[in-house]
Design a protein around this motif. Structure first.
Motif, PDB file in Angstrom:
ATOM      1  N   ASP A  29       0.832  -1.215   0.000  1.00  0.00           N
ATOM      2  CA  ASP A  29       0.000   0.000   0.000  1.00  0.00           C
ATOM      3  C   ASP A  29       0.867   1.267   0.000  1.00  0.00           C
ATOM      4  N   ASP A  30       1.889   1.249  -0.831  1.00  0.00           N
ATOM      5  CA  ASP A  30       2.843   2.358  -0.928  1.00  0.00           C
ATOM      6  C   ASP A  30       2.327   3.405  -1.919  1.00  0.00           C
ATOM      7  N   PRO A  31       1.905   4.584  -1.434  1.00  0.00           N
ATOM      8  CA  PRO A  31       1.372   5.602  -2.343  1.00  0.00           C
ATOM      9  C   PRO A  31       2.405   6.122  -3.340  1.00  0.00           C
ATOM     10  N   ALA A  32       3.681   6.055  -3.003  1.00  0.00           N
ATOM     11  CA  ALA A  32       4.718   6.516  -3.928  1.00  0.00           C
ATOM     12  C   ALA A  32       4.722   5.664  -5.206  1.00  0.00           C
ATOM     13  N   VAL A  33       4.420   4.398  -5.075  1.00  0.00           N
ATOM     14  CA  VAL A  33       4.361   3.517  -6.243  1.00  0.00           C
ATOM     15  C   VAL A  33       3.204   3.943  -7.146  1.00  0.00           C
ATOM     16  N   GLY A  34       2.059   4.204  -6.563  1.00  0.00           N
ATOM     17  CA  GLY A  34       0.910   4.659  -7.348  1.00  0.00           C
ATOM     18  C   GLY A  34       1.199   5.951  -8.083  1.00  0.00           C
ATOM     19  N   LEU A  35       1.831   6.890  -7.398  1.00  0.00           N
ATOM     20  CA  LEU A  35       2.166   8.158  -8.039  1.00  0.00           C
ATOM     21  C   LEU A  35       3.153   7.968  -9.182  1.00  0.00           C
ATOM     22  N   ALA A  36       4.114   7.084  -9.004  1.00  0.00           N
ATOM     23  CA  ALA A  36       5.079   6.802 -10.073  1.00  0.00           C
ATOM     24  C   ALA A  36       4.384   6.168 -11.279  1.00  0.00           C
ATOM     25  N   LEU A  37       3.432   5.284 -11.022  1.00  0.00           N
ATOM     26  CA  LEU A  37       2.710   4.645 -12.122  1.00  0.00           C
ATOM     27  C   LEU A  37       1.780   5.631 -12.829  1.00  0.00           C
ATOM     28  N   ILE A  38       1.219   6.566 -12.090  1.00  0.00           N
ATOM     29  CA  ILE A  38       0.410   7.618 -12.710  1.00  0.00           C
ATOM     30  C   ILE A  38       1.295   8.489 -13.601  1.00  0.00           C
ATOM     31  N   GLU A  39       2.492   8.770 -13.147  1.00  0.00           N
ATOM     32  CA  GLU A  39       3.429   9.555 -13.960  1.00  0.00           C
ATOM     33  C   GLU A  39       3.804   8.794 -15.231  1.00  0.00           C
ATOM     34  N   GLU A  40       4.013   7.500 -15.130  1.00  0.00           N
ATOM     35  CA  GLU A  40       4.304   6.695 -16.320  1.00  0.00           C
ATOM     36  C   GLU A  40       3.141   6.752 -17.303  1.00  0.00           C
ATOM     37  N   ALA A  41       1.918   6.677 -16.779  1.00  0.00           N
ATOM     38  CA  ALA A  41       0.736   6.756 -17.646  1.00  0.00           C
ATOM     39  C   ALA A  41       0.660   8.135 -18.305  1.00  0.00           C
ATOM     40  N   ARG A  42       0.959   9.168 -17.555  1.00  0.00           N
ATOM     41  CA  ARG A  42       0.935  10.524 -18.114  1.00  0.00           C
ATOM     42  C   ARG A  42       1.910  10.621 -19.282  1.00  0.00           C
ATOM     43  N   LEU A  43       3.086  10.090 -19.103  1.00  0.00           N
ATOM     44  CA  LEU A  43       4.102  10.143 -20.158  1.00  0.00           C
ATOM     45  C   LEU A  43       3.731   9.292 -21.366  1.00  0.00           C
TER      46      LEU A  43
END
Length: 183
Positions: A130-144
């Motif tokens: 349940d690491d929110p940093a992982v979710g944010l990183a994956l959202i950034e990958e999706a954005r890119l």
């Protein structure tokens, strides 16, 4: 390349635009499908939805297959016994349903564009304690990964609906970042 209109649509969507949106959703669904399949080895419904989405993305006509497999994958999501599997099946259903994104300016349509990526990001969080940093990183990958076409289509719709659950929050974050990121 025909223009697609549905009923009294608010704007036009072309098949190429629908394929770009479906490709964007399919990428996320592909990433998390193994999570569902490892938990529910005998349930092929999300796989069928991913395959139907891929067929459309690869140039086949959209047919009833995308609608039916999308609904089936969403049923599999409701029946799954754990959140990661539920979200993975839902992402598969969202990928197939992207072929039928409606050209009506309603916030609920944004889910057909972004929810698969948000679901995949949430799966990533859950699989890492349940690491929110992982979710944010994956959202950034999706954005890119979002193409200018996906961003253009997204900007025809109102903002994603706000929600209290983490997947909805991730979807809202992705929505806001893509709207700022007009390429």
């Amino acid at each position: 390349m025909g223009v697609v209109t549905t009923g009294s649509g608010d704007f036009d969507l072309t098949m190429d635009e629908l394929r770009a949106v479906a490709r964007f959703a399919l990428h996320s669904a592909d990433e998390v499908l193994p999570v569902f399949e490892s938990a529910h080895r005998d349930d092929a419904r999300p796989r069928a939805a991913v395959d139907a989405a891929r067929a459309f993305v690869d140039g086949e006509r959209r047919t009833k297959l995308q609608r039916v497999t999308s609904l089936d994958a969403h049923r599999a999501a409701r029946e799954a016994d754990a959140e990661p599997a539920r979200l993975a099946a839902r992402a598969a259903g969202d990928a197939a349903s992207a072929a039928y994104l409606h050209p009506i300016a309603k916030a609920t349509q944004v889910g057909h564009i972004l929810r698969a990526a948000a679901s995949a990001a949430r799966v990533g969080e859950l699989l890492t304690g349940d690491d929110p940093a992982v979710g944010l990183a994956l959202i950034e990958e999706a954005r890119l990964r979002a193409t200018p076409t996906v961003i253009d289509v997204l900007n025809r719709y109102p903002l994603a609906p706000t929600g209290k659950n983490r997947t909805a929050q991730l979807m809202s974050l992705l929505d806001a970042s893509l709207r700022r990121d007009r390429r």
